[in-house]
Scaffold this motif. Sequence first.
Motif, PDB file in Angstrom:
ATOM      1  N   ILE A   1       0.829  -1.207   0.000  1.00  0.00           N
ATOM      2  CA  ILE A   1       0.000   0.000   0.000  1.00  0.00           C
ATOM      3  C   ILE A   1       0.863   1.256   0.000  1.00  0.00           C
ATOM      4  CG2 ILE A   1      -1.781   1.255   1.256  1.00  0.00           C
ATOM      5  CD1 ILE A   1      -2.668  -1.388  -0.164  1.00  0.00           C
ATOM      6  N   GLN A   2       1.961   1.264   0.771  1.00  0.00           N
ATOM      7  CA  GLN A   2       2.854   2.419   0.739  1.00  0.00           C
ATOM      8  C   GLN A   2       3.365   2.657  -0.683  1.00  0.00           C
ATOM      9  OE1 GLN A   2       5.828   3.291   3.650  1.00  0.00           O
ATOM     10  NE2 GLN A   2       4.905   1.997   5.237  1.00  0.00           N
ATOM     11  N   ALA A   3       3.665   1.583  -1.392  1.00  0.00           N
ATOM     12  CA  ALA A   3       4.181   1.709  -2.756  1.00  0.00           C
ATOM     13  C   ALA A   3       3.101   2.193  -3.716  1.00  0.00           C
ATOM     14  CB  ALA A   3       4.741   0.369  -3.221  1.00  0.00           C
ATOM     15  N   ALA A   4       1.932   1.561  -3.687  1.00  0.00           N
ATOM     16  CA  ALA A   4       0.889   1.846  -4.671  1.00  0.00           C
ATOM     17  C   ALA A   4       0.180   3.171  -4.435  1.00  0.00           C
ATOM     18  CB  ALA A   4      -0.133   0.707  -4.674  1.00  0.00           C
ATOM     19  N   SER A   5       0.224   3.689  -3.215  1.00  0.00           N
ATOM     20  CA  SER A   5      -0.507   4.918  -2.876  1.00  0.00           C
ATOM     21  C   SER A   5       0.275   6.194  -3.165  1.00  0.00           C
ATOM     22  CB  SER A   5      -0.866   4.907  -1.392  1.00  0.00           C
ATOM     23  OG  SER A   5       0.309   4.985  -0.597  1.00  0.00           O
ATOM     24  N   GLY A   6       1.565   6.073  -3.481  1.00  0.00           N
ATOM     25  CA  GLY A   6       2.404   7.254  -3.646  1.00  0.00           C
ATOM     26  C   GLY A   6       3.088   7.673  -2.364  1.00  0.00           C
ATOM     27  N   LEU A   7       2.753   7.022  -1.249  1.00  0.00           N
ATOM     28  CA  LEU A   7       3.371   7.398   0.026  1.00  0.00           C
ATOM     29  C   LEU A   7       4.885   7.183  -0.023  1.00  0.00           C
ATOM     30  CD1 LEU A   7       3.002   8.342   2.964  1.00  0.00           C
ATOM     31  CD2 LEU A   7       2.686   5.947   3.594  1.00  0.00           C
ATOM     32  N   ALA A   8       5.325   6.049  -0.566  1.00  0.00           N
ATOM     33  CA  ALA A   8       6.759   5.765  -0.626  1.00  0.00           C
ATOM     34  C   ALA A   8       7.482   6.773  -1.523  1.00  0.00           C
ATOM     35  CB  ALA A   8       6.991   4.339  -1.125  1.00  0.00           C
ATOM     36  N   SER A   9       6.815   7.218  -2.571  1.00  0.00           N
ATOM     37  CA  SER A   9       7.403   8.227  -3.448  1.00  0.00           C
ATOM     38  C   SER A   9       7.542   9.561  -2.726  1.00  0.00           C
ATOM     39  CB  SER A   9       6.535   8.400  -4.698  1.00  0.00           C
ATOM     40  OG  SER A   9       7.056   9.402  -5.547  1.00  0.00           O
ATOM     41  N   SER A  10       6.552   9.915  -1.904  1.00  0.00           N
ATOM     42  CA  SER A  10       6.621  11.193  -1.188  1.00  0.00           C
ATOM     43  C   SER A  10       7.640  11.138  -0.053  1.00  0.00           C
ATOM     44  CB  SER A  10       5.242  11.585  -0.649  1.00  0.00           C
ATOM     45  OG  SER A  10       4.759  10.657   0.296  1.00  0.00           O
TER      46      SER A  10
ATOM     47  N   ASP B   1      10.294  10.239  -6.622  1.00  0.00           N
ATOM     48  CA  ASP B   1       9.827   9.419  -7.741  1.00  0.00           C
ATOM     49  C   ASP B   1      10.951   8.541  -8.262  1.00  0.00           C
ATOM     50  OD1 ASP B   1       7.331  10.538  -7.549  1.00  0.00           O
ATOM     51  OD2 ASP B   1       7.599  11.934  -9.215  1.00  0.00           O
ATOM     52  N   GLU B   2      12.183   9.064  -8.190  1.00  0.00           N
ATOM     53  CA  GLU B   2      13.330   8.316  -8.716  1.00  0.00           C
ATOM     54  C   GLU B   2      13.800   7.231  -7.743  1.00  0.00           C
ATOM     55  OE1 GLU B   2      13.176  11.719  -8.592  1.00  0.00           O
ATOM     56  OE2 GLU B   2      12.509  11.769 -10.689  1.00  0.00           O
ATOM     57  N   GLU B   3      13.654   7.497  -6.447  1.00  0.00           N
ATOM     58  CA  GLU B   3      14.104   6.527  -5.441  1.00  0.00           C
ATOM     59  C   GLU B   3      13.140   6.534  -4.261  1.00  0.00           C
ATOM     60  OE1 GLU B   3      18.118   5.217  -2.958  1.00  0.00           O
ATOM     61  OE2 GLU B   3      18.190   6.907  -4.341  1.00  0.00           O
ATOM     62  N   PRO B   4      12.047   5.774  -4.365  1.00  0.00           N
ATOM     63  CA  PRO B   4      11.061   5.746  -3.277  1.00  0.00           C
ATOM     64  C   PRO B   4      11.628   5.110  -2.014  1.00  0.00           C
ATOM     65  CG  PRO B   4      10.554   4.068  -4.919  1.00  0.00           C
ATOM     66  CD  PRO B   4      11.683   4.896  -5.482  1.00  0.00           C
ATOM     67  N   ALA B   5      10.995   5.400  -0.895  1.00  0.00           N
ATOM     68  CA  ALA B   5      11.443   4.851   0.392  1.00  0.00           C
ATOM     69  C   ALA B   5      10.227   4.563   1.256  1.00  0.00           C
ATOM     70  CB  ALA B   5      12.376   5.839   1.101  1.00  0.00           C
ATOM     71  N   PHE B   6      10.318   3.507   2.060  1.00  0.00           N
ATOM     72  CA  PHE B   6       9.224   3.149   2.952  1.00  0.00           C
ATOM     73  C   PHE B   6       9.334   3.893   4.281  1.00  0.00           C
ATOM     74  CE2 PHE B   6       9.472  -0.999   0.531  1.00  0.00           C
ATOM     75  CZ  PHE B   6       8.259  -0.829  -0.128  1.00  0.00           C
ATOM     76  N   VAL B   7       8.199   4.250   4.845  1.00  0.00           N
ATOM     77  CA  VAL B   7       8.164   4.692   6.238  1.00  0.00           C
ATOM     78  C   VAL B   7       8.492   3.468   7.087  1.00  0.00           C
ATOM     79  CG1 VAL B   7       6.732   5.651   8.077  1.00  0.00           C
ATOM     80  CG2 VAL B   7       6.352   6.359   5.704  1.00  0.00           C
ATOM     81  N   PRO B   8       9.455   3.544   8.005  1.00  0.00           N
ATOM     82  CA  PRO B   8       9.821   2.359   8.802  1.00  0.00           C
ATOM     83  C   PRO B   8       8.829   2.090   9.926  1.00  0.00           C
ATOM     84  CG  PRO B   8      11.177   4.207   9.439  1.00  0.00           C
ATOM     85  CD  PRO B   8      10.344   4.693   8.293  1.00  0.00           C
ATOM     86  N   SER B   9       7.583   2.010   9.543  1.00  0.00           N
ATOM     87  CA  SER B   9       6.495   1.721  10.477  1.00  0.00           C
ATOM     88  C   SER B   9       5.346   1.181   9.648  1.00  0.00           C
ATOM     89  CB  SER B   9       6.062   3.007  11.200  1.00  0.00           C
ATOM     90  OG  SER B   9       4.866   2.802  11.937  1.00  0.00           O
ATOM     91  N   LEU B  10       4.492   0.360  10.242  1.00  0.00           N
ATOM     92  CA  LEU B  10       3.327  -0.165   9.527  1.00  0.00           C
ATOM     93  C   LEU B  10       2.221   0.885   9.541  1.00  0.00           C
ATOM     94  CD1 LEU B  10       3.482  -3.797  10.935  1.00  0.00           C
ATOM     95  CD2 LEU B  10       4.183  -3.003   8.661  1.00  0.00           C
ATOM     96  N   ILE B  11       2.557   2.026   8.967  1.00  0.00           N
ATOM     97  CA  ILE B  11       1.702   3.202   9.076  1.00  0.00           C
ATOM     98  C   ILE B  11       0.393   3.044   8.307  1.00  0.00           C
ATOM     99  CG2 ILE B  11       2.810   4.396   7.128  1.00  0.00           C
ATOM    100  CD1 ILE B  11       2.536   6.991   8.795  1.00  0.00           C
ATOM    101  N   GLY B  12       0.431   2.323   7.181  1.00  0.00           N
ATOM    102  CA  GLY B  12      -0.789   2.113   6.414  1.00  0.00           C
ATOM    103  C   GLY B  12      -1.827   1.330   7.205  1.00  0.00           C
ATOM    104  N   ASP B  13      -1.387   0.257   7.834  1.00  0.00           N
ATOM    105  CA  ASP B  13      -2.292  -0.551   8.654  1.00  0.00           C
ATOM    106  C   ASP B  13      -2.895   0.282   9.786  1.00  0.00           C
ATOM    107  OD1 ASP B  13      -2.192  -3.623   8.002  1.00  0.00           O
ATOM    108  OD2 ASP B  13      -0.164  -2.904   7.710  1.00  0.00           O
ATOM    109  N   LYS B  14      -2.056   1.077  10.450  1.00  0.00           N
ATOM    110  CA  LYS B  14      -2.515   1.795  11.634  1.00  0.00           C
ATOM    111  C   LYS B  14      -3.445   2.950  11.283  1.00  0.00           C
ATOM    112  CE  LYS B  14       1.833   1.715  13.197  1.00  0.00           C
ATOM    113  NZ  LYS B  14       3.026   1.907  14.056  1.00  0.00           N
ATOM    114  N   ILE B  15      -3.154   3.662  10.185  1.00  0.00           N
ATOM    115  CA  ILE B  15      -4.045   4.731   9.751  1.00  0.00           C
ATOM    116  C   ILE B  15      -5.394   4.148   9.347  1.00  0.00           C
ATOM    117  CG2 ILE B  15      -4.449   6.429   7.920  1.00  0.00           C
ATOM    118  CD1 ILE B  15      -1.397   6.929   7.966  1.00  0.00           C
TER     119      ILE B  15
END
Length: 396
Positions: A144-153, A157-171
């Motif tokens: 979800i982080q990848a598909a939602s644009g969250l990882a890009s933000s 766009d050139e090098e996406p990154a994950f929030v090091p937390s299960l933030i999608g589940d918790k939100i």
Amino acid sequence: MTATGPLSGIRVLDLTSVLFGPYAAQMLGDWGADIIKVEPPAGDTWRYTGVFRNRGMSGQFMAVNRNKRSLALDLKHPDGKAALARLIPTVDALVTNVRPAAMARLGFGYEACAKLNPRLIYAAATGFGQDGPWAARPAFDEIIQAASGLASSIGSDEEPAFVPSLIGDKICAMAMVGAVSAALFRRERTGQGQMVEVPMLETIAGFNSIEMLGGHAFDPPIGPTGYKRMKNRRPVKTKDGWLTMLPYSGDNWCAFFEAVGRPELSDELGVRDPVLRSQNIDKIYDRMSEIGPTRTTAEWEQLLLRLDVPHTAFAKLTEIGEQPHLAAVGLFAEIDHPTEGRIRQARPATKFSESPAGIHRMAPHLGEHSREVLREAGLSDAEIQAAIDSKAVGVA
């Protein structure tokens, strides 16, 4: 303890696992609802994830499964299905993160459950909206982080990154709590149950879009995506640690630069004009990184409090319980679990003046309450024992 929250008297079947669904159900339980956690005979896989003293009771599991009773049912066994069918008419809501097609195959899709209980609020936690082409896909937080644009933000766009937390589940869990509560409120007015769906992708994409669409919030776009200030935020190094500070108005910024002996920066960085201030935010943070090491964290806090500038020192995860405000309000409770010993958990943060939320039940062992829950559903001791003997029901 007796549940005293505003949902006291509401009964919820929790057919969820891992994080999104269990966290939502726990919040409903914190707010007073009686949560019956229905688990397969092997248990919720989250029981075995993370650190634990005893197998099946990890700290992560206990953090999202308090204020619940555990009923172990094999929903592929006829006796397990029969037991769940007896329970559905006795509850107000059912929360599930089993994919809808699988729930339908088990015989417990929304239509089937609504026939058993027309007043039922049936809440489905899904990865993707069931009216879209990805409806049948499995989903986890990083998907979800990848598909939602969250990882890009978070990255680019050139090098996406994950929030090091299960933030999608918790939100999404918080969105689910609001949705179930709203549906229960409507039912009290109309007497009608309904299906509620909280899709992760749509929820997180909408959440992320608030500031991150940037110039693409207009059609046609009038600027790039993203929010420049968010991209430039960074901790300020002090003489002996780290601090974050955010003067929030032109006057605030001017008073800050005056107090640190750099009044010329107010004009150089255009801080009086909110548009110029936003455009120059990267330069502002560069100057902050130069100014920060001139004082200790304590000295900065003393000055910033006097200027009424929002700020805080950084709390270490190992010391979060000692963070001054959190320690004063007692956010982290130390509790004696009957089998797991002393544990630490954050109490419910939301406060209700007349119906306080609270921790009234420890996280359960698998099948700990199977017998009592099935008795409440009207099964006789003989029927319960027969289901246990057939392995359709598990007990602790």
